[in-house]
Design an enzyme around this catalytic site. Sequence first.
Site, PDB file in Angstrom:
ATOM      1  CE  LYS A  22      -1.383   1.545   4.203  1.00 29.45           C
ATOM      2  NZ  LYS A  22      -1.087   2.915   4.589  1.00 29.45           N
ATOM      3  CG  ASN A  23       2.512   2.646   3.491  1.00 34.47           C
ATOM      4  OD1 ASN A  23       1.345   3.004   3.301  1.00 34.47           O
ATOM      5  ND2 ASN A  23       2.996   2.386   4.697  1.00 34.47           N
ATOM      6  CB  CYS A 118      -4.286  10.536  11.863  1.00 34.70           C
ATOM      7  SG  CYS A 118      -2.653   9.876  11.959  1.00 34.70           S
ATOM      8  CG  ASP A 306       3.863   1.396   9.376  1.00 32.10           C
ATOM      9  OD1 ASP A 306       3.476   2.253  10.196  1.00 32.10           O
ATOM     10  OD2 ASP A 306       4.069   1.651   8.179  1.00 32.10           O
ATOM     11  NE  ARG A 398      -6.598   4.276   6.190  1.00 31.17           N
ATOM     12  CZ  ARG A 398      -5.622   4.826   6.885  1.00 31.17           C
ATOM     13  NH1 ARG A 398      -5.716   4.913   8.189  1.00 31.17           N
ATOM     14  NH2 ARG A 398      -4.565   5.304   6.304  1.00 31.17           N
TER      15      ARG A 398
END
Length: 418
Positions: A22-23, A118, A306, A398
Site C-alpha cells: 500500500k505504501n 490522526c 508499522d 485501509r
Amino acid sequence: MSKIVVRGGNKLHGEVNISTAKNSVLPIIAACILSGDKCIIEEVPMLEDVFVISDILRSIFADISIDKSTNRIIIDTSNVKDCDSCSELVKKMRASFLIMGPMISRFGRFKLSLPGGCNIGTRPIDLHLKGFSALGAEVNIGHGYVEARAKKLVGNKIYLDFPSVGATENIMMAAVMAEGETIIENAAEEPEIKDLAKFLNSMGARITGAGSGTIHIIGVKDLKGSIHKPICDRIEAGTFMVAASITRSKIKINGINEEHLKPIIAKLTEAGVYIKVQGNSLIVDGNRDLNPIDIKTMPYPGFPTDMQSQMTGLLCTVRGTSIITETIFENRFMHVVEMKRMGANIKIDGRSAVIEGVDKLTGAEVKATDLRAGAALILCGLAAEGETEVMDIYHVDRGYVDIEKKLKGLGADIERIQ
Ligand code: EPU
C-alpha cells in the site's frame, strides 16, 4: 459497520501470499499526475486507501479505471486540470497530500485542504513545505488550505531535519522536472522510496541514490506514461510472521523480499522464532519457547513503527519483561488499552511500553484504533482463549487485503460480520 470475530486457539499451517505494498502504491498513483499520459499499475492491492487516492485524482479530472479481477489500475492524467482540490477525501487520508508535489511540478501551482492529525500523532507537513519552498515555491497556509505557487521550480540542496517518508516522496516528485539538480539529504531510506524512484525513472526521470540517505535528481523537461508493479508489502509479511509466532505455529509466507524484512527477521529471531528464507518465501516457525526482547522503532533500516503494535501483541504472550520504545509517532500506543481488555499486562512510561508476558490472553470486545492496531488485535485474538470481536474494522481494510480470508486459509477460526 463490520467487525471481525476470532475464536482463538487454533494453530496455523500452510502458506499465504503477500500483496504489493500500500505504501508504495499510494505515492506511485500520485506520481502518475506528472506524466500527463497513461500509466498502468499492475498487481495493485485492492484496498480502501487505494480507492480514496483514486477518487482524489478523479476530483482533479484524472481518468482512472480499476479492474478488480486483474488487480490492474489504468490512470490517464492527460485531462488533469490546474484546479484546486477541496475534496473532503483529503481529510480522510493523509497520504493524499502526496499529490501536492506532482501538481506543483506540472502546473506551478496547487491548493489543497490541509491534512489533519490522526490517531497515531499530530503528523505535521512542515518538512514537505520546507522542500517546496527550497525549490522556489511560495507556500501559504490559511483558511484550512495550503497553497504553493512557483513560476518555475529550480533544483536546490534540501536537508530534511528528520528522514520523513512522505516529505522525501513529495519533494522527489516536485523536483523531477525542476531546473537543474536537487539533492535531498537525510532522505528517508525506506524501500517504498526506492520503488517510487524506479517508477519515476521509468517515466523518464533522472534520480539516483534513492534508498540511501542522499538522493540526487537531475530535472528533466517532461515525463511519459509507464507501467509498473510495486514491491511486496513488508508490513503485511511482518504481520503474518507475527501471526505464526503468536500462535506458536509454522507457516510459509510467499512473495517476500528478505532485504526489506531484515529488521523484523532479526527481532523475531532474537525472540526465539525460527525463520528460514527460501528465495522469495519465508518459513516461520514460532512453535518454540520464546524470550522477551526490547525493541525501538526507527526509520528504515531500523525496526518499522508499522510493526510496533503487532510485536506488542506477541510480546504480551512471552513470559518475562519486554520493552518497546516508539520513536516515530508520539501517540502510537492506543492499542495498549485494548490489549489490556484481553488480559495483557502493559504499562506505558513516556514513549515506552513495558510488557510483562502473561500466561494467556482472553477474548474480549476491542476496538481497532488505527490500521496496525487493528491488525495487532486480530493477532491477539488468534492466541486468546475464547472469542475476540474487533470493532471498527474499516481501519484494517485501509491496509490489508482480505486479512480474514488469508488467516482463515491458514486455519484460523475467523469471520467478518457485516
Ligand atoms: N513529520 C514531521 N514533519 C513532516 C513530516 C513528518 O514532523 O513534514 C514527522 C511525523 O509527524 C512523524 C515522523 O515525522 O512523527 C514520521 O513521519 P513520515 O513522514 O516518515 O511518515 P508518513 O510519510 O506520514 C509513512 C507511512 C506510514 C508509516 C510512516 C513511517 C505511507 C502512506 N504512510 O507515513 O504508514 O508509519 O511512513 O514509516 O507511506 C501505515 O501504513 O500504517 C502507516 C501509518
